[in-house]
Design a protein around this motif. Sequence first.
Motif: not given
Length: 358
Positions: A202-212, A222-230
């Motif tokens: 899982m990764a947070n939004a900053d991490t997924l923004t970092g790779t576009g 896929f997004k979790t209720r806690e705001g993390l993404y698979l």
Amino acid sequence: MLDLKFVRENQEAVAQAMKNRHASWDASRFSELDEARRAAITEEEALQAERNATSKSIGQMMAAGEKDKAEAAKERVREINDQLAAVSAKREAADSELHDILLRTPNMPADTTPVGDDENDNPEVRRWGTPRDFEAEGIQMKPHWDLGADLHMLEPERAVKLAASRFVLLRGQAARLERAIINFMADTHTSRGYTEWWCPAMANADTLTGTGQLPKSEDDLFKTREGLYLIPTAEVPVTNIYRDVILDEKDFPVKMTAYTPCFRREAGSYGKDVRGLNRLHQFDKVEIVQLSLPQNSYEALDGMVAHVESIVKSLGLPYRILRLCGGDMSFTSALTYDFEVYSEAQKRWLEVSSVSNF
């Protein structure tokens, strides 16, 4: 994302690049916001300078007994603060919209990236081996979903029971083969100087923004209720290991490899062939990533292509390498090579790896 100053100074080139990538690009809106932002910054600086000078003069006026002048100066400082708040709000609004525009603007294609619309415009770079003509040998090939079911190695119905469609359950030798290939690839890469990492799935939004992947491709995650993404690929956590880290020039290249499970909604693939192992929501992947100095990046890309090529060749799989055109490249890529192997049972080439400079 693209640098604001670079876009400002190369607007014609950026517009042409976005056209080649079939990406929306509103040059007039960018210029309007950029000019508004710079004008607001100039006005902010002028108001701040006036406020500082006026505030400094208040003490002098009070010392000289010029109380009325001092009170007028205090009132002017209050007016300046109100003006500053309004101007700063304008700058922040322009900043925010510019930032969003740049986050949604794909990378500039390399000079060697072909111009084209889709996968039909991807030129072949080279191929190795010849796909076996089983029909000419009188052998009736079965697609893997039928063969796997016959051998009790692929259990799609049970995977649906456990999760949903487009997940897979491997049994026995198939599960062992999956594990063996993962180990083979990871061990091969580490033997070539790649440091192995074991990463969160899982990764947070900053991490997924970092790779576009964010904000552009959120619908495919896929997004979790806690705001993390698979994670959709190991590239996401591995690349971000060094986000906000300053490296010395002597530390390059940084070579990393990782195995992770990957998760994708494949939101745009409905109606396509999704049987068996094609276009799963979850799949396994061994990734290689290099952090390189910009002037060495295409040399690093060629090296990574050679590393992937040796893997596919060592498995004895006839393959071809394509150079992707602008209309078929991923959002962050400047230049991409795809590896494809031919499926005799499916009568089509299947992508097995993609190597990019991004």
